[in-house]
Motif scaffolding. Structure first.
Motif, PDB file in Angstrom:
ATOM      1  N   GLN A  63       0.873  -1.184   0.000  1.00  0.00           N
ATOM      2  CA  GLN A  63       0.000   0.000   0.000  1.00  0.00           C
ATOM      3  C   GLN A  63       0.904   1.227   0.000  1.00  0.00           C
ATOM      4  O   GLN A  63       1.316   1.725   1.051  1.00  0.00           O
ATOM      5  CB  GLN A  63      -0.930   0.034   1.221  1.00  0.00           C
ATOM      6  N   LEU A  87      -2.844  -2.833  -2.633  1.00  0.00           N
ATOM      7  CA  LEU A  87      -3.953  -2.298  -1.836  1.00  0.00           C
ATOM      8  C   LEU A  87      -4.126  -0.811  -2.145  1.00  0.00           C
ATOM      9  O   LEU A  87      -3.153  -0.059  -2.183  1.00  0.00           O
ATOM     10  CB  LEU A  87      -3.678  -2.508  -0.343  1.00  0.00           C
ATOM     11  N   ASN A  88      -5.365  -0.435  -2.364  1.00  0.00           N
ATOM     12  CA  ASN A  88      -5.720   0.956  -2.650  1.00  0.00           C
ATOM     13  C   ASN A  88      -5.138   1.886  -1.581  1.00  0.00           C
ATOM     14  O   ASN A  88      -5.261   1.620  -0.376  1.00  0.00           O
ATOM     15  CB  ASN A  88      -7.254   1.051  -2.658  1.00  0.00           C
ATOM     16  N   TYR A  91      -7.322   3.111   1.425  1.00  0.00           N
ATOM     17  CA  TYR A  91      -7.824   2.256   2.495  1.00  0.00           C
ATOM     18  C   TYR A  91      -7.343   2.713   3.874  1.00  0.00           C
ATOM     19  O   TYR A  91      -6.190   3.068   4.049  1.00  0.00           O
ATOM     20  CB  TYR A  91      -7.393   0.794   2.299  1.00  0.00           C
ATOM     21  N   GLN A  92      -8.258   2.667   4.840  1.00  0.00           N
ATOM     22  CA  GLN A  92      -7.960   3.066   6.217  1.00  0.00           C
ATOM     23  C   GLN A  92      -7.757   1.825   7.094  1.00  0.00           C
ATOM     24  O   GLN A  92      -7.822   0.700   6.619  1.00  0.00           O
ATOM     25  CB  GLN A  92      -9.120   3.934   6.754  1.00  0.00           C
ATOM     26  N   GLU A  95      -9.978  -1.430   7.082  1.00  0.00           N
ATOM     27  CA  GLU A  95      -9.850  -2.188   5.838  1.00  0.00           C
ATOM     28  C   GLU A  95      -8.513  -2.938   5.791  1.00  0.00           C
ATOM     29  O   GLU A  95      -8.464  -4.136   5.492  1.00  0.00           O
ATOM     30  CB  GLU A  95      -9.972  -1.226   4.648  1.00  0.00           C
ATOM     31  N   SER A 169     -14.368  -6.027  -3.427  1.00  0.00           N
ATOM     32  CA  SER A 169     -15.392  -6.076  -2.379  1.00  0.00           C
ATOM     33  C   SER A 169     -16.572  -6.886  -2.874  1.00  0.00           C
ATOM     34  O   SER A 169     -16.980  -6.736  -4.008  1.00  0.00           O
ATOM     35  CB  SER A 169     -15.874  -4.668  -2.054  1.00  0.00           C
ATOM     36  N   SER A 175     -14.663  -8.102   1.455  1.00  0.00           N
ATOM     37  CA  SER A 175     -13.927  -8.255   0.208  1.00  0.00           C
ATOM     38  C   SER A 175     -13.473  -9.689  -0.017  1.00  0.00           C
ATOM     39  O   SER A 175     -13.162 -10.405   0.914  1.00  0.00           O
ATOM     40  CB  SER A 175     -12.683  -7.379   0.261  1.00  0.00           C
ATOM     41  N   LEU A 472     -13.321   4.753   6.247  1.00  0.00           N
ATOM     42  CA  LEU A 472     -13.321   4.200   4.887  1.00  0.00           C
ATOM     43  C   LEU A 472     -12.592   5.083   3.892  1.00  0.00           C
ATOM     44  O   LEU A 472     -12.431   6.281   4.095  1.00  0.00           O
ATOM     45  CB  LEU A 472     -14.771   4.012   4.406  1.00  0.00           C
ATOM     46  N   ALA A 473     -12.188   4.465   2.779  1.00  0.00           N
ATOM     47  CA  ALA A 473     -11.555   5.197   1.678  1.00  0.00           C
ATOM     48  C   ALA A 473     -12.512   6.276   1.166  1.00  0.00           C
ATOM     49  O   ALA A 473     -13.729   6.078   1.140  1.00  0.00           O
ATOM     50  CB  ALA A 473     -11.221   4.224   0.557  1.00  0.00           C
ATOM     51  N   LYS A 476     -15.481   5.748  -1.251  1.00  0.00           N
ATOM     52  CA  LYS A 476     -16.650   5.003  -0.765  1.00  0.00           C
ATOM     53  C   LYS A 476     -17.631   5.895  -0.004  1.00  0.00           C
ATOM     54  O   LYS A 476     -18.749   5.476   0.296  1.00  0.00           O
ATOM     55  CB  LYS A 476     -16.200   3.881   0.172  1.00  0.00           C
TER      56      LYS A 476
END
Length: 509
Positions: A63, A87-88, A91-92, A95, A169, A175, A472-473, A476
């Motif tokens: 990430q 990983l995006n 993401y927090q 996640e 997801s 996911s 959340l990202a 989203k």
């Protein structure tokens, strides 16, 4: 049985130009990397990974912000024979905690600024090795790799060996990790090289993120397997892409990027005259964007369709005389089977709308550690149920008309309502929630949350959104939130999301 090494890296490396001192990547901050730099740096990182004595099939979870070094880490992971898990960057912690617990990576690489919280999660989950990699060529990964040799023989891999896991997801719940093999990705890269007419001298503008299929696999594999130079952009900048067009021939983007370039006065036929191909995907391209691009640039965007589970499935034809049609995603690629099925499990006639199922060498192995889910998503005769709804017309063009669930595609990213509703429903005072996608001029679609309070509870839409932002990202997060007394339901008590979509469809018009 072929004894040829099917390692995807070996195939990409074999396509490097004879002169390794030619420029392979030029960045927006004026750095230049030669093919020799790519070869040497990936060898050093691969040697570092090998020195850790990781078990066979170890996952490397990454990430980090976009950089050429991040691409090198991906290539080095393939080269060393391990499994890459991107990983995006949005993401927090909740996640990341889930992904690390689920994938059990042997190595985690994160941005230096996130090392504190990411390493804590990783070490608690039993990961032994955590490195950092900045977008400015700093970090412990590069420091540690620097002491290793710059020669490395790619690990021998059969086509069926795992190369990457991409988390997608689920429309219901958490996911799922789509397992892609060396063979899945190599077969797709070779087909697209031919289908999209890649040729010597092509130059790709790379302006996409590199944590999902589009930017990481379709774009990077496309350039590398053709030995093509990339003009590399850390973050999409419409003015800069247009300024680069005279030096490039291929551009890939999500529809939002095309909309943003159309807003620039500098976009015209002269700017685009050296370009050979504009490709769009990851979200539906509006026909008005398709037409506006034709009018402004004289180019017809090629729209295609793929998924995390399958890489690319269909594409409009490369040769314009064969006809690229707006509003369609073209034909199944060579080697890909596609059928449209009715609810009764029978194949539907031409022009009828149903569930899209596919099969081919590009279709994934299944979901990571989810044998039941994998079984559920494949038919008895081996076709993968995509979850997309569409049709095939009399000429064979495929159109996607929607998602079988209520997936929202916002700016090219998948947003699954069930996941966000789960977080909202846990908040104090919330009785129930529904998230629906509505049209948006910039992102194509955005989420709108509709929430019912428990009796006597006072809910603030702003506070609900703020609470989600901490968890959340950003892509989203619902763009709007409404607190209402009741949700529309059918006789079975099921929320009628189609009515909610209708009610809020003009919010951003």
């Amino acid at each position: 049985m072929t004894t040829e090494n099917q390692n995807l890296f070996a195939a990409l490396r074999a396509a490097f130009p004879k002169n390794l001192d030619e420029i392979a990547v030029e960045t927006d901050d004026e750095l230049a990397y030669s093919w020799r730099d790519l070869d040497r740096a990936t060898a050093m990182i691969a040697n570092l990974l090998v020195s850790l004595k990781l078990p066979e099939g170890s996952r490397i979870a990454v990430q980090v912000e976009k950089s050429v070094e991040a691409m090198m880490l991906y290539l080095a992971t393939l080269r060393a024979g391990y499994v890459f898990l991107p990983l995006n960057t949005a993401y927090q912690s909740a996640e990341i905690e889930y992904f690390i617990a689920n994938a059990e990576p042997a190595v985690v690489v994160c941005s230096p600024k996130n090392f504190g919280w990411v390493s804590k999660i990783a070490f608690q989950a039993g990961t032994r090795n955590v490195f950092t990699l900045g977008d400015d060529r700093t970090g412990s990964l590069l420091d540690r790799a620097a002491v290793h040799g710059d020669v490395h023989q790619p690990a021998k891999k059969p086509a069926g060996d795992l190369a990457a896991i991409l988390y997608t997801s689920g429309t219901t719940g958490r996911s799922k990790g789509a397992m892609l093999t060396h063979g899945n990705m190599l077969s797709n890269a070779r087909v697209l090289k031919d289908y999209w007419g890649w040729k010597p001298g092509d130059v790709l503008v790379h302006a996409l993120p590199i944590f999902h299929v589009h930017g990481l696999f379709v774009a990077i594999h496309g350039a590398l397997i053709n030995g093509s130079k990339m003009l590399w952009m850390a973050k999409f900048d419409p003015k800069k892409v247009i300024a680069w067009m005279p030096r490039a021939t291929v551009f890939m983007g999500v529809p939002t990027l095309y909309v943003r370039m159309l807003a620039e006065p500098s976009l015209d036929q002269a700017a685009a005259k050296n370009m050979r191909l504009f490709i769009a995907g990851s979200a539906p391209l509006l026909v008005e964007t398709f037409k506006a691009w034709q009018d402004r640039t004289g180019h017809t965007i090629l729209e295609r369709y793929g998924m995390s589970e399958t890489v690319m499935l269909t594409s409009n034809p490369y040769r314009p005389e064969e006809g690229r049609r707006g509003g369609t995603v073209g034909f199944p690629l060579p080697g890909v089977g596609l059928r449209v099925m009715g609810d009764d499990g029978k194949e539907l006639p031409t022009g009828e709308i149903g569930g899209i199922q596919v099969k081919g060498p590009n279709v994934f192995k299944g979901y990571w550690r989810m044998p039941e889910k994998t079984k559920e998503e494949f038919t008895a005769d081996g076709w993968f149920r995509t979850g997309d709804v569409g049709k095939v017309d009399g000429d064979g063009y495929v159109s996607i008309v929607g998602r079988s669930k209520d997936l929202i595609i916002s700016g090219g990213y998948n947003v699954y309502p069930a996941e966000i509703e789960g977080y909202i429903n846990e908040m104090p005072g919330v009785a129930e929630s529904a998230l629906v996608g509505v049209p948006h001029p910039d992102f194509g679609e955005v989420g709108v949350a509709v929430v019912i309070p428990k009796p006597g509870a006072k809910l603030s839409p702003g506070e609900i959104v703020a609470t989600l932002k901490a968890k959340l990202a950003n892509f989203k997060i619902p763009k709007r939130c409404f607190v209402v007394d009741e949700l529309p339901r059918n006789t079975m008590g099921k929320v009628q999301k189609n009515l909610l979509r209708g009610e809020y469809k003009d919010l951003f018009a």
